[in-house]
Write a protein that holds these residues in place. Sequence first.
Motif, PDB file in Angstrom:
ATOM      1  N   HIS A   1      49.066  33.020  29.398  1.00  0.00           N
ATOM      2  CA  HIS A   1      48.926  34.479  29.450  1.00  0.00           C
ATOM      3  C   HIS A   1      48.874  35.022  30.873  1.00  0.00           C
ATOM      4  CE1 HIS A   1      46.207  32.820  26.186  1.00  0.00           C
ATOM      5  NE2 HIS A   1      47.132  33.427  25.466  1.00  0.00           N
ATOM      6  N   PRO A   2      49.258  36.278  31.070  1.00  0.00           N
ATOM      7  CA  PRO A   2      48.885  36.965  32.301  1.00  0.00           C
ATOM      8  C   PRO A   2      47.362  36.925  32.445  1.00  0.00           C
ATOM      9  CG  PRO A   2      50.480  38.269  31.055  1.00  0.00           C
ATOM     10  CD  PRO A   2      50.052  37.137  30.154  1.00  0.00           C
ATOM     11  N   ASP A   3      46.888  36.726  33.651  1.00  0.00           N
ATOM     12  CA  ASP A   3      45.486  36.594  34.078  1.00  0.00           C
ATOM     13  C   ASP A   3      44.995  35.153  34.097  1.00  0.00           C
ATOM     14  OD1 ASP A   3      43.121  35.995  31.987  1.00  0.00           O
ATOM     15  OD2 ASP A   3      44.581  37.214  30.900  1.00  0.00           O
ATOM     16  N   ASP A   4      45.654  34.220  33.409  1.00  0.00           N
ATOM     17  CA  ASP A   4      45.158  32.838  33.368  1.00  0.00           C
ATOM     18  C   ASP A   4      45.092  32.214  34.760  1.00  0.00           C
ATOM     19  OD1 ASP A   4      44.871  32.935  30.640  1.00  0.00           O
ATOM     20  OD2 ASP A   4      46.614  31.675  30.189  1.00  0.00           O
ATOM     21  N   LEU A   5      46.092  32.440  35.580  1.00  0.00           N
ATOM     22  CA  LEU A   5      46.108  31.851  36.916  1.00  0.00           C
ATOM     23  C   LEU A   5      45.148  32.538  37.868  1.00  0.00           C
ATOM     24  CD1 LEU A   5      49.954  31.362  37.279  1.00  0.00           C
ATOM     25  CD2 LEU A   5      48.242  29.537  37.160  1.00  0.00           C
ATOM     26  N   GLU A   6      44.812  33.772  37.568  1.00  0.00           N
ATOM     27  CA  GLU A   6      44.007  34.566  38.500  1.00  0.00           C
ATOM     28  C   GLU A   6      42.527  34.212  38.475  1.00  0.00           C
ATOM     29  OE1 GLU A   6      47.593  35.408  38.792  1.00  0.00           O
ATOM     30  OE2 GLU A   6      46.872  36.089  36.843  1.00  0.00           O
ATOM     31  N   TYR A   7      42.073  33.487  37.467  1.00  0.00           N
ATOM     32  CA  TYR A   7      40.674  33.073  37.425  1.00  0.00           C
ATOM     33  C   TYR A   7      40.476  31.761  38.197  1.00  0.00           C
ATOM     34  CZ  TYR A   7      39.286  36.862  34.388  1.00  0.00           C
ATOM     35  OH  TYR A   7      39.009  38.123  33.890  1.00  0.00           O
TER      36      TYR A   7
ATOM     37  N   ARG B   1      53.246  40.446  37.548  1.00  0.00           N
ATOM     38  CA  ARG B   1      54.165  40.430  38.692  1.00  0.00           C
ATOM     39  C   ARG B   1      53.474  40.955  39.948  1.00  0.00           C
ATOM     40  NH1 ARG B   1      57.840  42.264  34.566  1.00  0.00           N
ATOM     41  NH2 ARG B   1      59.331  40.613  34.029  1.00  0.00           N
ATOM     42  N   ALA B   2      52.702  42.029  39.799  1.00  0.00           N
ATOM     43  CA  ALA B   2      51.970  42.574  40.946  1.00  0.00           C
ATOM     44  C   ALA B   2      50.924  41.591  41.438  1.00  0.00           C
ATOM     45  CB  ALA B   2      51.312  43.899  40.562  1.00  0.00           C
ATOM     46  N   SER B   3      50.267  40.927  40.506  1.00  0.00           N
ATOM     47  CA  SER B   3      49.251  39.935  40.843  1.00  0.00           C
ATOM     48  C   SER B   3      49.857  38.756  41.581  1.00  0.00           C
ATOM     49  CB  SER B   3      48.568  39.462  39.558  1.00  0.00           C
ATOM     50  OG  SER B   3      47.620  38.462  39.820  1.00  0.00           O
ATOM     51  N   ALA B   4      51.002  38.273  41.125  1.00  0.00           N
ATOM     52  CA  ALA B   4      51.679  37.157  41.778  1.00  0.00           C
ATOM     53  C   ALA B   4      52.075  37.517  43.204  1.00  0.00           C
ATOM     54  CB  ALA B   4      52.906  36.749  40.969  1.00  0.00           C
ATOM     55  N   ALA B   5      52.533  38.744  43.398  1.00  0.00           N
ATOM     56  CA  ALA B   5      52.967  39.178  44.724  1.00  0.00           C
ATOM     57  C   ALA B   5      51.824  39.128  45.738  1.00  0.00           C
ATOM     58  CB  ALA B   5      53.555  40.584  44.648  1.00  0.00           C
ATOM     59  N   VAL B   6      50.608  39.392  45.280  1.00  0.00           N
ATOM     60  CA  VAL B   6      49.447  39.372  46.175  1.00  0.00           C
ATOM     61  C   VAL B   6      49.286  38.008  46.836  1.00  0.00           C
ATOM     62  CG1 VAL B   6      46.920  39.517  46.261  1.00  0.00           C
ATOM     63  CG2 VAL B   6      48.220  41.216  44.972  1.00  0.00           C
TER      64      VAL B   6
ATOM     65  N   GLU C   1      44.511  43.117  40.153  1.00  0.00           N
ATOM     66  CA  GLU C   1      45.750  43.761  39.724  1.00  0.00           C
ATOM     67  C   GLU C   1      45.862  43.857  38.201  1.00  0.00           C
ATOM     68  OE1 GLU C   1      48.082  45.306  41.368  1.00  0.00           O
ATOM     69  OE2 GLU C   1      47.239  44.908  43.357  1.00  0.00           O
ATOM     70  N   HIS C   2      45.070  43.072  37.484  1.00  0.00           N
ATOM     71  CA  HIS C   2      45.101  43.106  36.008  1.00  0.00           C
ATOM     72  C   HIS C   2      44.171  44.217  35.504  1.00  0.00           C
ATOM     73  CE1 HIS C   2      47.513  39.434  35.445  1.00  0.00           C
ATOM     74  NE2 HIS C   2      46.897  38.994  36.526  1.00  0.00           N
ATOM     75  N   ARG C   3      44.444  45.436  35.914  1.00  0.00           N
ATOM     76  CA  ARG C   3      43.520  46.539  35.656  1.00  0.00           C
ATOM     77  C   ARG C   3      43.323  46.805  34.172  1.00  0.00           C
ATOM     78  NH1 ARG C   3      46.768  48.077  39.951  1.00  0.00           N
ATOM     79  NH2 ARG C   3      45.679  48.325  41.948  1.00  0.00           N
ATOM     80  N   ALA C   4      44.416  46.871  33.418  1.00  0.00           N
ATOM     81  CA  ALA C   4      44.305  47.176  31.992  1.00  0.00           C
ATOM     82  C   ALA C   4      43.524  46.078  31.266  1.00  0.00           C
ATOM     83  CB  ALA C   4      45.690  47.348  31.378  1.00  0.00           C
ATOM     84  N   TYR C   5      43.802  44.830  31.614  1.00  0.00           N
ATOM     85  CA  TYR C   5      43.109  43.722  30.965  1.00  0.00           C
ATOM     86  C   TYR C   5      41.619  43.741  31.293  1.00  0.00           C
ATOM     87  CZ  TYR C   5      41.668  38.998  29.746  1.00  0.00           C
ATOM     88  OH  TYR C   5      40.996  37.931  29.225  1.00  0.00           O
ATOM     89  N   LEU C   6      41.284  43.924  32.560  1.00  0.00           N
ATOM     90  CA  LEU C   6      39.878  43.935  32.963  1.00  0.00           C
ATOM     91  C   LEU C   6      39.137  45.112  32.339  1.00  0.00           C
ATOM     92  CD1 LEU C   6      40.257  42.957  36.730  1.00  0.00           C
ATOM     93  CD2 LEU C   6      39.643  41.469  34.807  1.00  0.00           C
ATOM     94  N   ASP C   7      39.788  46.262  32.270  1.00  0.00           N
ATOM     95  CA  ASP C   7      39.172  47.416  31.597  1.00  0.00           C
ATOM     96  C   ASP C   7      38.894  47.090  30.134  1.00  0.00           C
ATOM     97  OD1 ASP C   7      39.254  48.868  33.913  1.00  0.00           O
ATOM     98  OD2 ASP C   7      40.994  50.083  33.336  1.00  0.00           O
ATOM     99  N   GLY C   8      39.808  46.354  29.507  1.00  0.00           N
ATOM    100  CA  GLY C   8      39.642  45.992  28.104  1.00  0.00           C
ATOM    101  C   GLY C   8      38.493  45.033  27.857  1.00  0.00           C
TER     102      GLY C   8
END
Length: 249
Positions: A30-36, A81-86, A205-212
Amino acid sequence: MTADDDTSDVDVDLDRFTADVGRVLAVVAHPDDLEYGAAAAIAKWTELGHDVAYVLATRGEAGIDGMSPDECGPVRAAEQRASAAVVGVEEVEFLDLADGVLVADLALRRSLTSVIRRVRPDTVITLNHRPDWGAPGTRNSADHRALGEALLDAIADASNRWVFAGVGGPAHRVRRAMIASSPQARHAVEVDERHVDLAVASLAEHRAYLDGLGDHAMADPEFVRWQLHASGARCGCDAALAVELFTFG
């Protein structure tokens, strides 16, 4: 660890991983899996000039309760995509499998074998595929478990020219796989505070997911900083990504 490492004040139980990672393929459900956490190591590797590619099995369309899958999928893909670019990653691919119902079957193994043979990585990194997160009462998601098991099998499949013959290209042997956030981690990739900052920014960058997530602790991107520093303490450094390491001949 070397004799020069100062570990007198910490309970060290992670060995520092220092080998050259070469080309890296990051594969998650999923999106966000790598960001943790993993994004910190990825920031380090791209800074050093390593090529890193992301492949996500799904677009995470079932991941936000208050947003329909049709609306959620495109939002989460854009956030990824935005998260990966960071962290310096431009190559982001989605397999467009259904979120929440991944199965470690031959179809998934074939898809992942094709990706591995096409990208031809030296190192593969993914998220914990174990049944739990190491704490009593925790349970890992079905998608994480299925993706990880299929990926480890696909790494073997990709190296055997007679398995899924011709799929994705010639056979390719991966040198190692790293499993981030595994309760069976025995190694760690040391990172510095700059990489930690980038990992936190990448998750943000995962704003919608974190808000959820609402008021859940993991809704705060600073959760990643705490996690990386905690792993650093386990290997005698300031910050690190803890990984379970598989090596292949």
